[in-house]
Design an enzyme around this catalytic site. Structure first.
Site, short mmCIF file in Angstrom:
data_model
loop_
_atom_site.label_atom_id
_atom_site.label_comp_id
_atom_site.label_asym_id
_atom_site.label_seq_id
_atom_site.Cartn_x
_atom_site.Cartn_y
_atom_site.Cartn_z
N GLY A 46 0.87 -1.38 -0.07
CA GLY A 46 0.21 0.14 -0.17
C GLY A 46 0.75 1.29 0.04
CD GLN A 51 3.51 5.89 2.69
OE1 GLN A 51 2.50 5.21 2.21
NE2 GLN A 51 4.48 5.03 3.34
CB CYS A 92 5.55 2.50 7.78
SG CYS A 92 4.87 3.88 6.98
CG LEU A 93 6.80 1.10 1.75
CD1 LEU A 93 6.12 1.32 0.22
CD2 LEU A 93 7.62 0.19 1.52
CG HIS A 135 -0.38 1.58 7.24
ND1 HIS A 135 0.45 0.91 8.13
CD2 HIS A 135 0.07 2.36 6.53
CE1 HIS A 135 2.01 1.77 7.80
NE2 HIS A 135 1.62 2.41 6.68
CD GLU A 136 -1.24 2.52 2.51
OE1 GLU A 136 -0.58 3.84 2.59
OE2 GLU A 136 -0.42 1.58 2.95
CG HIS A 139 0.55 6.86 5.59
ND1 HIS A 139 1.48 7.64 6.17
CD2 HIS A 139 0.88 5.75 5.22
CE1 HIS A 139 2.55 6.65 6.37
NE2 HIS A 139 1.89 5.23 5.75
#
Ligand code: ZN
Length: 170
Positions: A46, A51, A92-93, A135-136, A139
């Site tokens: 995702g 991001q 998380c990226l 999670h997304e 963000h």
């Protein structure tokens, strides 16, 4: 299509409130394509627009990245139903090298959004998909796992971050 730079904790775009998407023209279509490329290149499941340094309410998801046909985008998403509670680990990226954190989230969610054509979609998910959706969407509200982790883990992540910065690795 191109792979974009992924923002890291400490960049303002990751803590702000993202703006609703109001235009689904060529720029937004290109952004969506680039976000898929960026997500796959980073081996993520995702990726939210903040991001890639774009403060818009949009995220791409594919919890089975080996099958590209399962990819989808959620634009202006809203969680309309939450059920149960489940502790699980997630990473998380935007926190490279910091590892994951284990904490509770709703076990099942229902999300309303629009797709890239502007059509309303409802995504219901449990397990990994429920986790990824939450999670997304977090963000888009400037929230990350480091904010949700338990105090002990949060402090560990802060110290690890400090060390990465000191060593010039962040
Ligand atoms: Zn993330």
């Amino acid at each position: 299509m191109s792979v974009l730079r992924i923002t890291k904790l400490g960049e303002p775009v990751l803590v702000g409130l993202a703006r609703p998407v109001t235009d689904l023209g060529p720029d937004t279509q290109k952004l969506i394509g680039d976000m898929y490329d960026t997500m796959y290149a980073a081996s993520g499941i995702g990726l939210a627009a903040p991001q890639v340094d774009i403060p818009l309410r949009l995220a791409v998801i594919n919890v089975t990245p080996e099958n590209r046909r399962n990819q989808f985008v959620i634009i202006n998403p809203k969680v309309v139903k939450r059920e149960g509670s489940l502790a699980s680990e997630e990473g998380c990226l935007s926190l490279p090298g910091l590892g994951g954190a284990t904490f509770h989230r709703a076990a099942k969610v229902m999300v309303e959004a629009v797709n890239e054509k502007g059509l309303p979609v409802v995504v219901s998910g449990e397990g990994l998909l429920a986790r990824c959706l939450q999670h997304e969407i977090d963000h888009l509200d400037g929230k990350m796992i480091i904010h949700r982790a338990h105090l002990k883990r949060r402090l560990e992540m802060h110290w690890a971050l400090r060390k990465l910065k000191k060593d010039g690795l962040w």
